[in-house]
Write a protein that holds these residues in place. Structure first.
Motif, PDB file in Angstrom:
ATOM      1  N   ARG A 131     -42.550 -32.404  -9.528  1.00 50.18           N
ATOM      2  CA  ARG A 131     -42.956 -32.460 -10.936  1.00 50.18           C
ATOM      3  C   ARG A 131     -42.374 -31.306 -11.748  1.00 50.18           C
ATOM      4  NH1 ARG A 131     -49.258 -32.290 -10.049  1.00 50.18           N
ATOM      5  NH2 ARG A 131     -48.463 -30.679  -8.644  1.00 50.18           N
TER       6      ARG A 131
ATOM      7  N   GLN B 110     -43.016 -28.148 -11.124  1.00 47.36           N
ATOM      8  CA  GLN B 110     -43.953 -27.030 -11.127  1.00 47.36           C
ATOM      9  C   GLN B 110     -43.546 -26.005 -10.084  1.00 47.36           C
ATOM     10  OE1 GLN B 110     -46.543 -26.853 -13.408  1.00 47.36           O
ATOM     11  NE2 GLN B 110     -45.525 -28.687 -14.228  1.00 47.36           N
ATOM     12  N   GLN B 111     -43.662 -24.723 -10.434  1.00 45.17           N
ATOM     13  CA  GLN B 111     -43.274 -23.670  -9.501  1.00 45.17           C
ATOM     14  C   GLN B 111     -44.311 -23.527  -8.395  1.00 45.17           C
ATOM     15  OE1 GLN B 111     -41.581 -20.294 -11.438  1.00 45.17           O
ATOM     16  NE2 GLN B 111     -41.902 -18.920  -9.716  1.00 45.17           N
ATOM     17  N   ILE B 112     -43.833 -23.272  -7.173  1.00 48.05           N
ATOM     18  CA  ILE B 112     -44.681 -23.175  -5.993  1.00 48.05           C
ATOM     19  C   ILE B 112     -44.658 -21.740  -5.482  1.00 48.05           C
ATOM     20  CG2 ILE B 112     -45.067 -24.076  -3.661  1.00 48.05           C
ATOM     21  CD1 ILE B 112     -43.265 -26.443  -4.433  1.00 48.05           C
TER      22      ILE B 112
ATOM     23  N   LEU C 217     -39.515 -25.304  -6.742  1.00 48.38           N
ATOM     24  CA  LEU C 217     -40.151 -26.275  -7.630  1.00 48.38           C
ATOM     25  C   LEU C 217     -40.558 -27.507  -6.832  1.00 48.38           C
ATOM     26  CD1 LEU C 217     -37.593 -26.172 -10.596  1.00 48.38           C
ATOM     27  CD2 LEU C 217     -39.760 -24.916 -10.433  1.00 48.38           C
ATOM     28  N   ASP C 218     -41.700 -28.109  -7.216  1.00 46.62           N
ATOM     29  CA  ASP C 218     -42.073 -29.378  -6.591  1.00 46.62           C
ATOM     30  C   ASP C 218     -41.441 -30.523  -7.375  1.00 46.62           C
ATOM     31  OD1 ASP C 218     -43.618 -29.772  -8.870  1.00 46.62           O
ATOM     32  OD2 ASP C 218     -45.520 -29.303  -7.893  1.00 46.62           O
TER      33      ASP C 218
END
Length: 233
Positions: free
Chosen positions: A169, A171-173, A166-167
């Motif tokens: 924010r 969000q998945q990377i 996750l970043d």
């Protein structure tokens, strides 16, 4: 004759109304050293304090409750002092069984039996046990072209965990394919991602299974010192 049929029908109807037990929908997973509850419930939720409760693993009598008493005559030594059934839970038909200080040898198929005067029923419970795994370590290496590679590694897994990054924010990377290597102590799990240095901020490696959740967060500076520089958390 009619009176006898009526009485018989009434007894069967009463037994049918309360008979039957349910177990869990899937395997119950525990961790070595923790306590684990194996679910078992009388479907109608009736008071089961006066009933006989038997928990078996194969042909071993793991726990036996009879006449308001825990009977240990047939209980194997490895289970002595580690098992219990809640009296309060039995009042609402909860015949669940608690096993303390779980070990890998406790894994297997168990049977819950509730027996009353007019009926009995069995429910099967699959027990899986996992060793506690290490917290992931994350290494960061500059590739010298404005990118850095993050490698996340953890050992001791019994089964392949779900792995993702996750970043900052949440969000998945996208990550490289996860590597699983079998060691005597369990699976070593390795996951890599490559990010732009200008992205900066934090990145979190997450690994989880049915019983365990592990994560590690690393901060990547916007400008990494130099090519080949390396550190590990």
């Amino acid at each position: 004759m009619m009176i006898w049929l009526l009485i018989t029908s009434t007894l069967l109807g009463t037994a049918g109304a309360v008979s039957g037990i349910t177990g869990p929908d899937g395997p119950v997973v525990g961790l070595v050293g923790d306590d684990l509850q194996l679910p078992c419930h009388v479907k109608s939720g009736v008071n089961a304090v006066d009933e006989e409760i038997i928990w078996k693993r194969g042909d071993k009598m793991v726990h036996h409750y009879l006449r308001h008493t825990d009977r240990t005559e047939q209980q194997p030594p490895e289970y002595r002092g580690r098992t219990s059934v809640s009296r309060k839970g039995l009042q609402t038909g909860d015949a669940s069984f608690t096993l303390t200080n779980v070990s890998l040898s406790d894994a297997g198929e168990c049977t819950c039996r509730v027996r009353a005067d007019t009926w009995y029923d069995d429910a099967e419970v699959t027990v899986k046990v996992e060793a506690k795994v290490s917290r992931p370590s994350v290494s960061v290496v500059s590739l010298g072209d404005g990118r850095v590679r993050l490698q996340c590694e953890s050992e001791g897994w019994s089964t392949e965990p779900q792995v993702y990054w996750l970043d900052s924010r949440g969000q998945q990377i996208a990550a490289d394919p996860t590597s699983f290597r079998r060691l005597p102590s369990g699976l070593r799990v390795t996951s890599n991602i490559t990010v732009e240095e200008r992205q900066g901020y934090n990145f979190t490696c997450v690994m989880n299974s049915a019983a365990q959740w592990r994560e590690q967060t690393v901060e990547v500076p916007r400008e990494y010192p130099h090519c080949g520089s390396f550190y590990t958390l």
